[in-house]
Write an enzyme that holds these catalytic residues in place. Structure first.
Site, short mmCIF file in Angstrom:
data_model
loop_
_atom_site.label_atom_id
_atom_site.label_comp_id
_atom_site.label_asym_id
_atom_site.label_seq_id
_atom_site.Cartn_x
_atom_site.Cartn_y
_atom_site.Cartn_z
N HIS B 408 0.02 3.07 6.97
CA HIS B 408 -0.68 2.05 7.77
C HIS B 408 -1.97 1.58 7.11
O HIS B 408 -2.57 0.60 7.55
CB HIS B 408 -0.94 2.58 9.18
CG HIS B 408 -0.91 1.51 10.25
ND1 HIS B 408 -1.24 0.20 10.00
CD2 HIS B 408 -0.56 1.57 11.55
CE1 HIS B 408 -1.13 -0.49 11.11
NE2 HIS B 408 -0.71 0.30 12.07
N ASP B 412 0.76 -3.22 7.99
CA ASP B 412 0.65 -3.30 9.44
C ASP B 412 2.04 -3.27 10.07
O ASP B 412 3.05 -3.40 9.37
CB ASP B 412 -0.08 -4.58 9.85
CG ASP B 412 -1.59 -4.44 9.66
OD1 ASP B 412 -2.07 -3.29 9.66
OD2 ASP B 412 -2.26 -5.48 9.48
#
Lengths: 464, 434
Positions: B408, B412
């Protein structure tokens, strides 16, 4: 069978191991049930350590008054001793503490289930065969009971164990104590101070087998001074009731002798209370002496069942049981703790002079390290001891020869049991003679004897 | 004539290797090219062959030791005949001491007074000793164990005379340590798990970590620590691919000599989707996200020695058949341990195929410095709802879950979900050029 439901931990036996373990478990957030057939507190609190300390306090006071009263300006002519009242005090002491334990159970929300517990499976215990208590973990803490050799029938009148003696209000005129271990020696001292003519018969060739021989010899000298007849290397053979009295046959080096007395106190040993506990059916293994086999996390051969204290083997001491009760719970509860260490378990005997030791004897230290630094300091050289007229005995400190690590301490003397913990801490912290010497010991105290003995071990005694 | 056995170059950027296991003993006669020793690097395992026939006269590096490329491992006497005695001693096992636990907060390690004195006397660095006492305190036993462990029993040169030991009192001198069998269990008495206490008990099996296992363990922890892993799962209807494979597999086997599995389809779909979502074919380097031009797909393969991840280079330039051939070659060489270090380097994204027992789905740990890994679940026939002639109907389809773990920091949710959705679409369209 009705059910009490399921707990995180079921403890069988509310002695000093079981009840302390139960409280520790409750602190860790476990739901705990504890099963006890007698009174909470176990032998220690009800029939051992605590009530005997009440008796010994009385005996100590008698000795101080009769032996040293004149010195302090106290005339003791006409002194009346009422042993029955001493027994009352002893029982009240036990009662008070027993209630205290029950209060602790309430405070920690531990369910006390009166009755006799017996394993009904790896996760369940039946109480009196009527109620089933289930637990994720079961901790066996049933302790030990007095052992009496075959042929010696305990009747509570002529032949007693410590259990009967603690309720007996009579002082026999002539008493023979079989066994010079801690129990035998303490009762011998109590009865002797309250007027009995006491003879101690011991098979081994020193009092307190296991103690440092020099300490045992000093104790023997002091007992002789108190007119207590100590017979070592002497074996009990036979007992005959003879009218109002008892005739005891003993032998030493093949020579038989008869001892006539009014009462016999058997203080030979204890055995684990592992019978009728359902161990076999549950698959819990015991050794040939009946002690439950445990690993070094106190777990038995059944993973969900642990055993602690006297039931799991020696030394049969309340503080060892408490330590194990806490450890067993912490191992199960995943507490980040060190392994159980039995090397620094102290031993204390509370007659006068008291005896206390921890760690290796001088002989054991010489064996382990090839040599040893040993320092001694007699209480005859202690100002505080002389002032209080308690000059019997000495302190002996044993250190390893190379680094001066304190590996043992052996005390005989008035405050021995209360002086010992400094040395216990030294062992736990692996302290050396340097740290003891660097610690300021208040003057005047008996504890200066520890400092002086440590200095002596380094060849630099100041006051002796 | 004595011939040295040297640690050879094992691949690009491999500068050192750990001796995992000696396959021969001193005094043993060996053939030319006979494997002498297994070595492990952080990239690859390899067997070092004998450069010549002869007798192994001396083993110079003990098991567990890490040595640079070019180091002499052993000496072979090429002139000695097969009559040489094979009775020499076993190579000694050198068990590396467990790494010490770092002192909390970098503070000086706590030691008991006597432990400090013993450490000073025997030349033991307290910061390298693991404390087992109360509150992690270093005890005398801990120091003595460390001192004993660094004494000459662990010398890597058994034939050489032992160097003189630091003076120790006669009474506490350690007993001579016998050389254990090469894969003897490490002595864990007094060792401690980082959290929680467990005392080794009789009946427990103590399995020392192999060098490969240790490297894997280290990488797993590093990856979990470095990348915030997020997971997303797609359920893929493999009916189209299954039908295509069923039609083509006979001819494929005839043409190429090996069977056509589902894995190349998944890899091909992944590569196509990666081209559309380059952020999944990336690395985080310092404060930048580096999207890579080339697509090199790591294929996680389970072997008997553990997990290895050989890399299909330039997977986006290969045809389906080329991709299948490359995967087949790499996995067979992985199983026979014939991979070179270069086969294991440079992956930009990984596909993990746990095989028949992969269960429904699972989230794999990202193979650093990549930012995504796709794990295949089992393929199972399931009842699913499909429109048949304009009406909903329950039909039986071979279904597979694909689970994507992504970093992450770089990726995204939207591109990650979009990427996985695209992989699914490609597989369900089943438009593969065989």
């Amino acid at each position: 069978m009705s059910s009490k439901g399921r707990f995180d931990l079921v403890v069988v036996g509310a002695g000093p191991g079981g009840y302390v373990g139960a409280i520790r478990a409750a602190q860790l957030g476990m739901r705990v049930a504890i099963i006890e057939e007698d009174r909470p507190g176990g032998v220690c609190l009800n029939w051992g350590c605590i009530p005997t300390k009440a008796l010994l306090s009385g005996a100590e006071l008698v000795e101080d008054l009769t032996r040293h009263g004149e010195t302090f300006g106290i005339t003791t002519a006409g002194l009346v001793l009422d042993y029955g009242k001493l027994i009352d005090h002893s029982r009240k002491t036990a009662d008070r503490l027993c209630k205290g334990v029950q209060g602790l159970f309430k405070k920690n929300q531990i369910e006390l289930i009166p009755g006799r517990g017996r394993l009904a499976g790896p996760n369940s215990v039946s109480v009196n065969g009527e109620v089933l208590v289930e637990g994720d973990q079961v901790m066996l803490a049933t302790g030990s009971s007095e052992w009496v050799p075959p042929g010696l029938e305990v009747d509570g009148e002529r032949v007693l164990t410590s259990r009967e003696a603690l309720e007996s209000r009579q002082v026999p005129a002539r008493l023979v104590v079989i066994g010079a271990g801690a129990v035998g020696i303490e009762f011998a001292y109590v009865y002797a101070m309250y007027g009995s003519q006491v003879t101690i018969v011991e098979m081994a060739d020193q009092m307190l087998p296991g103690a440092d021989p020099e300490v045992a010899a000093a104790l023997q000298r002091e007992f002789r001074r108190k007119q207590i007849d100590v017979r070592l290397g002497t074996r009990y053979e036979e007992l005959k009731q003879a009218g109002a009295g008892v005739t005891l046959t003993v032998s030493k080096e093949g020579q038989s002798e008869e001892l006539v007395c009014d009462q016999v106190l058997a203080a030979i040993g204890r055995r684990p209370r592992s019978q009728d506990l359902g161990l076999d059916e549950a698959g819990v293994q015991v050794d040939d002496k009946g002690f439950v086999r445990v690993d070094d996390t106190l777990r038995s051969s059944v993973a969900s069942i642990s055993a602690i204290g006297d039931l799991a083997g020696g030394p049969l001491l309340a503080h060892k049981a408490s330590e194990e009760g806490i450890a067993a719970v912490e191992f199960v509860g995943g507490v980040d703790r060190g392994p159980l260490d039995h090397a620094a378990i102290p031993a204390c005997i509370y007659c006068q002079p008291q005896v206390a030791w921890v760690g290796l004897t001088e002989a054991q230290a010489r064996e382990k390290y090839g040599d040893a630094k040993v320092g001694k300091f007699p209480f005859t050289a202690s100002g505080k001891a002389i002032a209080g007229q308690h000059t019997a005995g000495f302190v002996k400190v044993v250190a390893d020869p190379e680094y001066g690590q304190i590996v043992g301490a052996h005390l005989v003397g008035h405050g021995a049991t209360e002086l010992l913990p400094e040395m216990g801490l030294a062992l736990t912290l692996e302290a050396t003679t340097r740290e003891i010497i660097a610690t300021t010991h208040a003057h005047p105290t008996l504890s200066e004897a520890l400092l002086e003995a440590t200095l002596a071990a380094e060849g630099r005694a100041l006051n002796f | 004539m004595s011939v040295p056995v040297l640690l050879p170059e094992l691949g690009e950027s491999v500068v050192e290797a750990t001796v995992a296991k000696w396959l021969v003993k001193e005094g043993e006669a060996v053939e030319r090219d006979q494997p002498l020793v297994e070595v492990t690097t952080d990239k690859v395992d390899a067997e070092i062959p004998a450069p010549d026939a002869g007798v192994v006269v001396q083993i110079l590096v003990a098991e567990g030791e890490t040595i640079p490329v070019g180091t002499e491992l052993a000496k072979i006497d090429a002139a000695a005949g097969a009559t040489a005695s094979a009775a020499s001693a076993d190579p000694e096992a050198a068990v590396a001491p467990a790494p010490p636990a770092a002192a909390p907060g970098g503070a000086a390690p706590k030691a008991t007074p006597v432990a400090a004195r013993v450490a000073a006397d025997r030349g033991v660095e307290l910061s390298e000793v693991r404390g087992t006492g109360v509150s992690g305190r270093i005890t005398r036993d801990d120091v003595e164990r460390a001192a004993d462990a660094s004494e000459p029993a662990a010398t890597p040169k058994p034939a050489a005379p032992p160097p003189s030991a630091p003076a120790a009192p006669a009474s506490s001198a350690p007993a001579a340590r016998s050389a254990g069998p090469p894969d003897s269990a490490p002595d864990l008495s007094g060792a401690k798990a980082r959290f929680g206490y467990y005392a080794i008990q009789e009946g427990d099996r103590v399995v020392p970590m192999s060098p490969l296992r240790k490297i894997v363990a280290e990488h797993m922890v590093y990856s979990k620590h470095t990348s915030p892993h997020v997971g997303t799962v797609a359920e893929v209807d493999m009916g189209g691919v299954a039908a295509l494979r069923a039609r083509a597999k006979g001819a494929f086997k005839e043409a190429h000599g090996f069977g056509l599995t589902f894995l190349p389809f998944i890899v091909h779909a992944t590569v196509r989707a990666l081209r559309e979502f380059p952020v999944l074919n990336a690395s985080v380097i310092e404060d930048a996200i580096v999207e890579k031009r080339d697509i090199h797909i790591g294929i996680a393969v389970e072997t008997e020695k553990g997990l290895v991840v050989p890399v299909v280079r330039n997977a986006d330039r290969l045809s389906m058949a080329g991709l299948a051939a490359e995967i087949e070659d790499l996995s067979s060489r992985a199983r026979s341990k014939k991979l070179s270090a270069d086969d294991l380097q440079g992956g930009t994204f990984t596909v993990s195929n746990p095989g028949r027992q992969g269960n429904l789905y699972g989230f794999a740990i990202i193979n650093q410095p990549q930012v995504g890994i796709l794990r295949m679940g089992e393929m199972v026939k399931r009842p699913v709802v499909r429109a048949v002639d304009g009406a909903d109907a329950i039909v039986i389809r071979p279904m597979m879950h694909l689970a994507l773990s992504y970093d992450h920091r770089a990726v995204d949710g939207a591109p990650a979900n979009g990427f996985l959705y695209r992989v699914r679409e490609i597989l369900e369209e089943a438009d593969f050029d065989l």
